[in-house]
Scaffold this motif. Structure first.
Motif, PDB file in Angstrom:
ATOM      1  N   SER A  21       0.812  -1.214   0.000  1.00  0.00           N
ATOM      2  CA  SER A  21       0.000   0.000   0.000  1.00  0.00           C
ATOM      3  C   SER A  21       0.848   1.267   0.000  1.00  0.00           C
ATOM      4  O   SER A  21       0.413   2.309  -0.498  1.00  0.00           O
ATOM      5  N   LEU A  22       2.063   1.203   0.534  1.00  0.00           N
ATOM      6  CA  LEU A  22       2.931   2.375   0.589  1.00  0.00           C
ATOM      7  C   LEU A  22       3.362   2.808  -0.814  1.00  0.00           C
ATOM      8  O   LEU A  22       3.596   4.000  -1.065  1.00  0.00           O
ATOM      9  N   ALA A  23       3.477   1.847  -1.739  1.00  0.00           N
ATOM     10  CA  ALA A  23       3.836   2.169  -3.115  1.00  0.00           C
ATOM     11  C   ALA A  23       2.602   2.444  -3.968  1.00  0.00           C
ATOM     12  O   ALA A  23       2.662   3.208  -4.936  1.00  0.00           O
ATOM     13  N   LEU A  24       1.470   1.829  -3.608  1.00  0.00           N
ATOM     14  CA  LEU A  24       0.265   1.949  -4.420  1.00  0.00           C
ATOM     15  C   LEU A  24      -0.542   3.198  -4.108  1.00  0.00           C
ATOM     16  O   LEU A  24      -1.078   3.852  -5.010  1.00  0.00           O
ATOM     17  N   LYS A  25      -0.602   3.560  -2.846  1.00  0.00           N
ATOM     18  CA  LYS A  25      -1.440   4.690  -2.439  1.00  0.00           C
ATOM     19  C   LYS A  25      -1.026   6.008  -3.095  1.00  0.00           C
ATOM     20  O   LYS A  25      -1.904   6.811  -3.461  1.00  0.00           O
ATOM     21  N   PRO A  26       0.275   6.286  -3.296  1.00  0.00           N
ATOM     22  CA  PRO A  26       0.656   7.540  -3.972  1.00  0.00           C
ATOM     23  C   PRO A  26       0.153   7.641  -5.411  1.00  0.00           C
ATOM     24  O   PRO A  26       0.171   8.727  -5.997  1.00  0.00           O
ATOM     25  N   LEU A  27      -0.325   6.512  -5.978  1.00  0.00           N
ATOM     26  CA  LEU A  27      -0.828   6.520  -7.358  1.00  0.00           C
ATOM     27  C   LEU A  27      -2.349   6.654  -7.424  1.00  0.00           C
ATOM     28  O   LEU A  27      -2.942   6.445  -8.483  1.00  0.00           O
ATOM     29  N   LYS A  28      -2.975   7.020  -6.310  1.00  0.00           N
ATOM     30  CA  LYS A  28      -4.440   7.064  -6.264  1.00  0.00           C
ATOM     31  C   LYS A  28      -5.026   8.086  -7.234  1.00  0.00           C
ATOM     32  O   LYS A  28      -6.185   8.009  -7.603  1.00  0.00           O
ATOM     33  N   GLY A  29      -4.235   9.052  -7.677  1.00  0.00           N
ATOM     34  CA  GLY A  29      -4.718  10.040  -8.629  1.00  0.00           C
ATOM     35  C   GLY A  29      -4.811   9.514 -10.051  1.00  0.00           C
ATOM     36  O   GLY A  29      -5.377  10.180 -10.926  1.00  0.00           O
ATOM     37  N   TYR A  30      -4.264   8.331 -10.291  1.00  0.00           N
ATOM     38  CA  TYR A  30      -4.300   7.722 -11.627  1.00  0.00           C
ATOM     39  C   TYR A  30      -5.416   6.682 -11.696  1.00  0.00           C
ATOM     40  O   TYR A  30      -5.723   6.024 -10.693  1.00  0.00           O
ATOM     41  N   PRO A  31      -6.033   6.484 -12.866  1.00  0.00           N
ATOM     42  CA  PRO A  31      -7.087   5.470 -13.000  1.00  0.00           C
ATOM     43  C   PRO A  31      -6.559   4.072 -12.655  1.00  0.00           C
ATOM     44  O   PRO A  31      -5.419   3.736 -12.983  1.00  0.00           O
ATOM     45  N   SER A  32      -7.401   3.283 -12.007  1.00  0.00           N
ATOM     46  CA  SER A  32      -7.003   1.925 -11.610  1.00  0.00           C
ATOM     47  C   SER A  32      -6.588   1.086 -12.809  1.00  0.00           C
ATOM     48  O   SER A  32      -5.647   0.290 -12.736  1.00  0.00           O
ATOM     49  N   LEU A  33      -7.308   1.260 -13.920  1.00  0.00           N
ATOM     50  CA  LEU A  33      -6.996   0.473 -15.110  1.00  0.00           C
ATOM     51  C   LEU A  33      -5.621   0.842 -15.665  1.00  0.00           C
ATOM     52  O   LEU A  33      -4.889  -0.027 -16.155  1.00  0.00           O
ATOM     53  N   ASP A  34      -5.247   2.111 -15.589  1.00  0.00           N
ATOM     54  CA  ASP A  34      -3.926   2.526 -16.056  1.00  0.00           C
ATOM     55  C   ASP A  34      -2.820   1.902 -15.219  1.00  0.00           C
ATOM     56  O   ASP A  34      -1.798   1.453 -15.741  1.00  0.00           O
ATOM     57  N   ILE A  35      -3.025   1.890 -13.899  1.00  0.00           N
ATOM     58  CA  ILE A  35      -2.038   1.280 -13.003  1.00  0.00           C
ATOM     59  C   ILE A  35      -1.887  -0.192 -13.353  1.00  0.00           C
ATOM     60  O   ILE A  35      -0.780  -0.728 -13.403  1.00  0.00           O
ATOM     61  N   LEU A  36      -3.017  -0.863 -13.618  1.00  0.00           N
ATOM     62  CA  LEU A  36      -2.980  -2.276 -13.999  1.00  0.00           C
ATOM     63  C   LEU A  36      -2.243  -2.466 -15.319  1.00  0.00           C
ATOM     64  O   LEU A  36      -1.393  -3.353 -15.439  1.00  0.00           O
TER      65      LEU A  36
END
Length: 299
Positions: A21-36
């Protein structure tokens, strides 16, 4: 010695996942599908390079082993490998969505019930037996789901989807033997990338320009995907499923603690009661392993 090596590998893999979560939470501004998209594409590229240029001998040996299998076994291995790629893709998407758009605690809850859900699915699919105490643990986990659903049923449904997708992955891979684990994982992730590729042009947002995005995606791909997944599959060769079940709880418990003390997510009495029931179900579900080990050690 072998048990200690595999046990330590399993412990470290779940410990690594606990910090996800420490690496994932900073990306919350990006769409989930993009992160995937970027996570899977990065993993596929790294693992393909390793398999094709670093582990060449393993690749050749695995191909030879696959060719030597009976036709029925070949089809089974191919099916289990590809369906594993589909389930991993589903699990990653829903986990990212729940983590960034629902709550870290909801994502943690998914992996609290995952080991028990895995065993229940195995009971019906693989005909694995459950004791009365284990069924009691399952009922306690169901009760906790009911308690948590009083506040937000949608949150619990998302959590159960995350848990079910990974539980089905674990059950499906129990019979997927005979091929090098890293190669199996490589094929699954490349297949996942191929599944997602047609959707990328239409459903992806604008190409990210921030360097921090690509640094975090690379970190997620290598440290929080490739390394722990491979360590997990490697550990399964030398430890029992009961041991893996106990160690799996390191991940959600760490996520829950991080949610409370680092991200400061609120918690109420109902949630505390529900999570306490989950912890109690964990102990009851694994009581023969926990106390059996202890008695054996004393003897």
């Amino acid at each position: 010695m072998k048990f200690s090596k595999y046990y330590l590998t399993a412990f470290i893999s779940f410990l690594i996942w606990g910090f996800f979560s420490l690496a994932l939470k900073p990306l919350k501004g990006y769409p989930s599908l993009d992160i995937l998209f970027y996570r899977v594409f990065m993993c596929a590229a790294v693992m393909a390079v390793i398999s094709l240029f670093v582990r060449v001998k393993v690749l050749r040996d695995s191909i030879a082993a696959f060719k030597a299998m009976p036709v029925a076994r070949k089809r089974q291995v191919a099916f289990l490998t590809l369906i594993g790629g589909v389930l991993l893709t589903a699990n990653w998407f829903f986990f990212i969505y729940v983590m960034n758009h629902i709550s870290v605690k909801a994502a943690s809850f998914a992996y609290l019930v995952c080991p028990i859900m895995t065993t229940v699915i195995a009971f019906f699919v693989l005909d694995e037996k459950l004791s009365k105490w284990q069924w009691t643990a399952v009922l306690l986990s169901v009760l906790s789901c009911i308690l948590l659903s009083f506040n937000n049923i949608a949150d619990i449904l998302y959590s159960l989807i995350v848990a079910a997708s990974y539980a089905l992955y674990l059950v499906s891979q129990r019979k997927n033997t005979g091929i090098d684990k890293f190669l199996v994982l490589t094929i699954q992730i490349i297949f996942s990338a191929l599944l997602l590729l047609p959707f990328y042009p239409k459903y992806s947002a604008a190409l990210p320009t921030e360097a921090s995005f690509y640094i975090l995606i690379t970190l997620i791909a290598v440290v929080f995907t490739i390394i722990p997944l491979f360590m997990n599959l490697y550990a399964l060769q030398g430890v029992t499923s009961s041991t893996m079940g106990i160690l799996l709880y390191i991940n959600p418990l760490m996520n829950f603690a991080i949610a409370l003390f680092y991200f400061h997510e609120p918690i109420n009495t109902t949630q505390i009661t529900a999570y306490s029931l989950i912890l109690l179900s964990i102990i009851i579900f694994n009581e023969r392993f926990i106390f059996g080990r202890r008695r054996a050690a004393v003897a």
